[in-house]
Design a protein around this motif. Structure first.
Motif: not given
Length: 376
Positions: A326-329, A337-346
């Protein structure tokens, strides 16, 4: 000459015509079994497509354009016609779910359940199996016809190749198989999940990959979970919480469901990166890492709901590996959008790792085969 009719009138006409077609199809094919039934229904579909192709009134092989107005006035309010169509489709979906729930709790639903479990035993017990199956095909045809009535106004153009396309047939089978057919909201879960996944795949990759994803999911569920997601959940609750659903079971269900959805999304996003990237080493690492995490998340979700002893460890490894992915993505695509989705994933990954280290959660997955077999 054509006479345009209001959509509510078209819904009634479509339900009547499609119900009669379903009744006729069932009357001609339901006495057949196995491969003969499949061949007969396929043959009837081909005959119907050939009939439409040679029917000039509906456009024949050229298809037909459907002209819709820009807006419509209802009770003094002007509504955009696309929003009006969306509202009708939403009401149809709610009505279909209500009908399914009502039938499930009725005498008719109990008859359907006996046919599903063992048709020969049901027939030997006096259940009118042929009559019930004819009722099922008629109701299914009517509901499908009502769902298709507003669709031409939405897309604006119809042709036989698309109207009789393979994706409609495959999706109508895949949605209940993925969600589960043991309860009324199983197909609803499958339709929401599959519809969302195919739309994301269309936007990020291409519409051509939709049928591939649906086929892979359908084959996977037939092999590992023939009763669908709802069946897995019911199996888990029978073993893990036979008397009441405690907080431990709710947490496991949440993280297993999240892992399943996140695994599917990782597959889609990884394929999207593979098709749109320039083939650099960084993108290759991100794609391969995403696919590995997706496989682990899907395996852990299945293992958590079937209470396999190694599933908490698999889930912990999957969520731990997802954090650097997630951090690399985020580094590759620092959009909101990427910050929201990947941040939620972390955030969910950190919570899941902590959750699966709890002692009472790990105790549930200790090997107790005799007890589990007795509870099942």
């Amino acid at each position: 000459k054509t006479y345009p009719l209001p959509i509510p009138v078209l819904l009634v006409i479509a339900a009547a015509v499609s119900g009669l077609v379903g009744l006729g199809t069932g009357y001609l094919t339901l006495r057949l079994r196995g491969a003969f039934f499949s061949i007969a229904t396929l043959a009837l579909a081909v005959v119907l497509q050939t009939f439409v192709v040679n029917w000039n009134y509906v456009g024949g092989s050229r298809g037909a354009y459907v002209i819709r107005p820009n807006d419509i006035e209802i009770l003094g309010f002007t509504i955009d016609y696309i929003q009006y169509l969306f509202l009708i489709m939403l009401l149809l979906a709610a009505g279909a779910a209500t009908i399914a729930r009502t039938i499930e709790r009725s005498k008719l639903g109990y008859g359907f359940a006996t046919i599903r479990d063992d048709e020969l035993a049901a027939e030997a017990s006096g259940v009118p199996t042929l009559k019930l199956k004819l009722v099922a095909t008629t109701l299914s045809g009517a509901l499908m016809g009502m769902a298709g009535a507003p669709f031409p106004y939405y897309i604006g153009y119809l042709e036989p190749a698309s109207a009789f396309g393979l994706p409609y047939a495959v999706n109508s089978i895949a949605m209940p198989m993925i969600g589960g057919t043991t309860i009324w909201f199983g197909p609803l879960i499958g339709s929401v999940l599959l519809g969302t996944l195919t739309q994301i795949a269309t936007v990020t990759i291409s519409s051509a990959v939709n049928l591939l994803l649906v086929g892979v999911l359908l084959v996977g569920f037939v092999i590992v979970a023939p009763n669908g997601l709802v069946g897995l959940l019911q199996q888990f609750l029978r073993v893990a919480a036979p008397t009441r659903v405690d907080a431990r079971a709710v947490g496991i269900i949440f993280f297993a469901s999240y892992g399943f959805v996140a695994g599917l999304l990782e597959v889609v996003f990884s394929l999207a990166n593979m098709t749109t990237s320039s083939g650099t080493l960084g993108i290759a690492v991100a794609v391969s890492g995403g696919l590995i995490v997706a496989a682990l998340l899907l395996a852990s979700a299945y293992g958590l709901l079937t209470i396999q002893s190694r599933s908490p460890l698999t889930a912990t490894i999957a969520f731990a590996l997802s954090i650097p992915i997630h951090a690399y993505q985020i580094m590759l695509d620092p959009t909101p959008l990427s910050l929201g989705y990947r941040g939620l994933g972390i955030a969910v990954a950190v919570a899941a790792i902590c959750w699966f280290q709890l002692r009472n959660v790990r105790q549930l997955y200790q090997p107790r085969l005799a007890e589990r077999q007795a509870a099942a």
